[in-house]
Design an enzyme around this catalytic site. Structure first.
Site, PDB file in Angstrom:
ATOM      1  N   ASP A   8       0.892  -1.146   0.000  1.00 36.93           N
ATOM      2  CA  ASP A   8       0.000   0.000   0.000  1.00 36.93           C
ATOM      3  C   ASP A   8       0.950   1.220   0.000  1.00 36.93           C
ATOM      4  O   ASP A   8       2.140   1.081   0.296  1.00 36.93           O
ATOM      5  CB  ASP A   8      -0.864  -0.041   1.268  1.00 36.93           C
ATOM      6  CG  ASP A   8      -1.542   1.269   1.543  1.00 36.93           C
ATOM      7  OD1 ASP A   8      -2.179   1.807   0.618  1.00 36.93           O
ATOM      8  OD2 ASP A   8      -1.435   1.772   2.684  1.00 36.93           O
ATOM      9  N   ASP A  10       0.043   5.073   1.069  1.00 40.78           N
ATOM     10  CA  ASP A  10      -0.152   6.041   2.153  1.00 40.78           C
ATOM     11  C   ASP A  10      -0.154   5.355   3.519  1.00 40.78           C
ATOM     12  O   ASP A  10      -0.893   4.399   3.746  1.00 40.78           O
ATOM     13  CB  ASP A  10      -1.475   6.785   1.953  1.00 40.78           C
ATOM     14  CG  ASP A  10      -1.528   7.470   0.587  1.00 40.78           C
ATOM     15  OD1 ASP A  10      -0.617   8.235   0.282  1.00 40.78           O
ATOM     16  OD2 ASP A  10      -2.491   7.215  -0.168  1.00 40.78           O
ATOM     17  N   ASP A 182      -1.428  -0.650   5.878  1.00 39.88           N
ATOM     18  CA  ASP A 182      -1.771  -0.206   7.230  1.00 39.88           C
ATOM     19  C   ASP A 182      -3.235  -0.401   7.595  1.00 39.88           C
ATOM     20  O   ASP A 182      -3.584  -0.323   8.766  1.00 39.88           O
ATOM     21  CB  ASP A 182      -1.416   1.274   7.418  1.00 39.88           C
ATOM     22  CG  ASP A 182      -2.305   2.164   6.573  1.00 39.88           C
ATOM     23  OD1 ASP A 182      -2.179   2.126   5.335  1.00 39.88           O
ATOM     24  OD2 ASP A 182      -3.154   2.872   7.144  1.00 39.88           O
TER      25      ASP A 182
HETATM   26 MG   LIG Z   1      -2.729   3.218   3.628  1.00 35.87          MG
END
Ligand SMILES: [Mg+2]
Length: 224
Positions: A8, A10, A182
């Protein structure tokens, strides 16, 4: 054996929150100075602009498009959005991109993966244009072999289309791939539903330790 890692972007490769706060603050200063309004009034208009954009568009990449938030913010304030929207947008991204730094441990992790011939790609919600700019700003353009954005897939994570497109580009089976992200729902559960081994990254915890452990796990899987 793991042959590829999907990240991922961000809050997995760099921290989003602090940059977003700073960049939004710069846009607020700009608009307040230009229009002679109070920060609280700007914030109210911005909250409306963001909320309305998301309400109108639903779960698609354009729902994150800050240029649309800027237009709607100015519309809410009752001023012509055309002369100022793009400047707001560029102030935001100029501030954000200039200050982006990789989390600790990412550079070393990528170097170890490259040494082993493990392919790296990014799977991310948002528009391709901005995510390409972030990858460039982070200095990892040469490390990343493929990119899938929700703009390209037409759906946002955890939609199976996102993960299927990643596997298609890699030309690999799910068990040959490891995913790191995340968000428990978008990343970990989304990847797991596609049969991909997923590891959660915690942006508030030391990155070097998490990326170190992940490298060990992947290299151990390669030896078995
Ligand atoms: Mg993310």
């Amino acid at each position: 054996m793991i042959k590829a890692v999907i990240f991922d972007l961000d809050d997995t490769l760099y921290g989003y929150e602090a940059l977003d706060r700073e960049a939004r603050g710069r846009v607020c200063e700009l608009v307040c100075a230009k229009l002679g309004i109070a920060a609280a009034d700007y914030e109210e208009a911005y909250a409306y602009g963001r909320r309305e954009t998301k309400r109108q568009l639903g779960d698609v990449a354009a729902s994150h498009n800050r240029l649309l938030y800027c237009q709607k913010t100015l519309e809410y304030l009752g001023v012509n959005p055309v002369p100022l929207s793009l400047r707001m947008y560029e102030t935001y991204w100029g501030t954000f991109l200039e200050k982006m730094r990789l989390f600790e441990g990412v550079r070393e992790f990528m170097d170890r993966m490259r040494e082993q011939g493990i392919v790296m790609m990014i799977c991310t919600d948002l528009t391709a244009h901005i995510q390409h700019r972030k990858i460039e700003a982070l200095g990892i353009a040469k490390d990343i072999r493929y990119l899938v954005t929700s703009e390209e897939a037409g759906k946002e994570k955890p939609a199976p289309e996102m993960f299927a497109l990643c596997l298609k580009k890699l030309g690999m089976q799910p068990e040959e791939v490891c995913y790191i992200g995340d968000s428990q729902v978008k990343d970990v559960e989304g990847a797991a539903a596609a049969g991909i081994r997923a590891v959660r990254f915690y942006p508030d915890m030391p990155g070097a330790e998490q990326y170190g452990k992940l490298a060990e796990m992947i290299l151990a899987a390669g030896r078995s």
